[in-house]
Write an enzyme that holds these catalytic residues in place. Sequence first.
Site, PDB file in Angstrom:
ATOM      1  N   ASP A 110       0.859  -1.182   0.000  1.00 39.17           N
ATOM      2  CA  ASP A 110       0.000   0.000   0.000  1.00 39.17           C
ATOM      3  C   ASP A 110       0.896   1.233   0.000  1.00 39.17           C
ATOM      4  O   ASP A 110       2.069   1.168  -0.354  1.00 39.17           O
ATOM      5  CB  ASP A 110      -0.869  -0.036   1.270  1.00 39.17           C
ATOM      6  CG  ASP A 110      -2.191   0.669   1.120  1.00 39.17           C
ATOM      7  OD1 ASP A 110      -2.195   1.916   1.137  1.00 39.17           O
ATOM      8  OD2 ASP A 110      -3.216  -0.024   1.000  1.00 39.17           O
ATOM      9  N   HIS A 155      -3.674   6.126   4.214  1.00 37.44           N
ATOM     10  CA  HIS A 155      -4.319   4.936   3.677  1.00 37.44           C
ATOM     11  C   HIS A 155      -3.684   3.647   4.198  1.00 37.44           C
ATOM     12  O   HIS A 155      -4.381   2.751   4.703  1.00 37.44           O
ATOM     13  CB  HIS A 155      -4.271   4.977   2.148  1.00 37.44           C
ATOM     14  CG  HIS A 155      -5.174   3.995   1.475  1.00 37.44           C
ATOM     15  ND1 HIS A 155      -4.781   2.716   1.154  1.00 37.44           N
ATOM     16  CD2 HIS A 155      -6.452   4.116   1.037  1.00 37.44           C
ATOM     17  CE1 HIS A 155      -5.770   2.079   0.544  1.00 37.44           C
ATOM     18  NE2 HIS A 155      -6.808   2.911   0.464  1.00 37.44           N
ATOM     19  N   SER A 188     -10.973  -0.944  -0.475  1.00 42.26           N
ATOM     20  CA  SER A 188      -9.721  -0.804   0.269  1.00 42.26           C
ATOM     21  C   SER A 188      -9.888  -1.183   1.726  1.00 42.26           C
ATOM     22  O   SER A 188      -8.938  -1.637   2.368  1.00 42.26           O
ATOM     23  CB  SER A 188      -9.206   0.637   0.198  1.00 42.26           C
ATOM     24  OG  SER A 188      -8.585   0.893  -1.030  1.00 42.26           O
TER      25      SER A 188
END
Length: 733
Positions: A182, A214, A476
Amino acid sequence: MKKNAIIVCLASLGLLAGCGSESTSQDQPTAHNKALFDAVPHDAEFQVTALQPSASNVVYTDAGRLVRFENAGHTLSIVNSKGVTNGAIRQDGDALLYIPQTATGQTKSTDKLVYKEEGVEKTITIQINSDPLYPQQWHLHNTGQESYSDLALAADGQTDIDMSNALASGYLGQGITVAVVDHGAQLDHPDLNVGVGSMNLNNGSSTMPVRNGHGTSVSGIIAEKGWNNIGGRGVAPESKVISFNWLDASGTLDEFAKSHGFAKIASATPNAPVTLDETQLDGLARIYNESWASEAFCSEFKDSICINSIARSAISRKGALLGFDGKGIIYIKSSANNEQGYSWTDKNYYQPIDKSSVQFTAFDPEVAKQTVNFGLPFRGAMLSTYQNSPFVTVVGSVTAQGKQASYSGSGANMFVAGLGGEKPYGRIITTDVTGCNEAKGFSNSATFNTFADAFDQGRVPENKNCDYNATMDGTSAASPVVSGAVADILSVNNELSWRDVRNILAHTSQKVDPNSKAVKLPLKDGELTAQYGWITNAAGLHFNNRYGFGLVDVDKAIAMAKDYDTDTFGPLIEFAKLSSATLDKTIPDGSAKGVSDQITQSQSATVETVSLHVNIEHDRLNDLQIELISPSGTHAIVLNPYNGIPLVNVDPKYRMHHLDFTFEANTFWGEAMQGQWTLKVFDANSEAYSQVVSTSSIDYVHAKQVVAPNNSTPGVLHSWSIQVNGHSEHKGA
């Protein structure tokens, strides 16, 4: 890996019988005590804990975990339990069974217990630790909470990953490491369980730069620490995460290999062919989570994006086949948020013609429902080379209302679903970059319209330092929910292979949204089913392109994993490809009759996955529906009509006309391979077809329509082939 645990022997109404004597004191159980014990699942396991108070006569327990206090060779007996008002306690032979519970609205609580050890009376304080945000984490335990949702809308009180037994029994990812591929995660976040092996792909060091929140949020969904009296809790709070900043790196093939289990590979020329073997495996993580968008669709244009997608699929194949002494690495990939629109390589954003701007702060979408693109995937999960790998487990997203999230890509290549939520309902509460740093984290103060904004920006006491966020959503978020669930499964039985795990998920996942409807298109010569709801395949498994085999159910998966025979499948067999002759069959325009062809498989075996390759020429690929039917009669739609293959220009000569592509179908898992396989191809639209093209998903001001008139000549099916991955039929599923 089995725990040192004792199965609780429960009779009817939750009373303990045949497991040892009751208390010999006159201490009587309260209604509260009885209610907590009655709620214990019949197969739950009490974790053996030595009753050894600290110098201050305090012992520590975790809320919701089942404890069996004992001291080997010593007799423990209850004298007075009147001070046990939060949890519940009961005699069990020479030991004590205890259910820790915190008081409502409290981070931690205490109970007082008077007991005897070998006749010596002792008084102790039991401190019960918890996590203040856990009560709002609907994805772990859905009680109809509002979860700091945008408009304070409650969850449905039902949809979660069903892990109460895993929580009580302690199957929570112990000994399992998950790699988060990621953006770089904040490895020093105080509420993350971090393992050894993170790599900054830009320089090879273990020092991880953090560009946004994130990767940190994905990591927290998996392995946020439990019972430390701060934040919330991960799906596998006793697993560990490591970080690879793939999304911050240059994207070369050797970087991809290093971030997918082959960290020992020597640096190669960027994007040169990568040769991998056992010597380059690092042995760091059983699970690799990939929460990022699908790569650009490509078919007739064999550019570097296509070539690299194929090469990355080859890397995941190697990891699955070679990793961990053949047990394999488990790659878990988000299906991407492409169901109703997507960005393409020309820097434009493509959407269906009937997609409109949605103001989530003004209305409840469950009341004002919209049907976009006839209810069909625009791009979905299927138009991605990497996501059509049989070695990658593709995950979709379900909302707090138990439905497919509007953004969640779907297709026959889906395997299971996780929970990702969707505004304005509850999203996923997880870790954020520490501090109210809007340049990196979720605490963006440019907007302040909702309860979720207030939480993220530290305007509520539960998150005053902005170390957490309540707005992580998308596939996600759904993907790490599944990665955490798999870590929990492996903590029960670490001998499971990647295929065993997939088989367990296929057999135990929940059939959410049971009334999910088929989509039918009226055509000039009949009705065409363009999307199925739930089907049951010939092996008895339910499947839906929107959810795969369903929403993960941790407790059912763990129950199956405990006694699972790891020789259930035997070796993986990658059967030879079976190809049609050159057909050059005409595809009738706008017809429910379509064109079909058959291939016969003479070998006997059990199907796991099927790769379908098609070679089709058509002036407007958006009209095509492609469907594969197994010898048992199960249908899998691998490409829907009204698909979003990009109309990059009004001039037909600049459009894609050739579909030379391989689709993966998980629909046939467990069926017999032998017999006649049938391909059906339809042209489902004889009218004009339009797409909206803009600079972003929210730019409706500068949006334009690209209109494609109907194809002037019928499409042609040139050829097709299938390749099955499976195992010998004598093995059972």
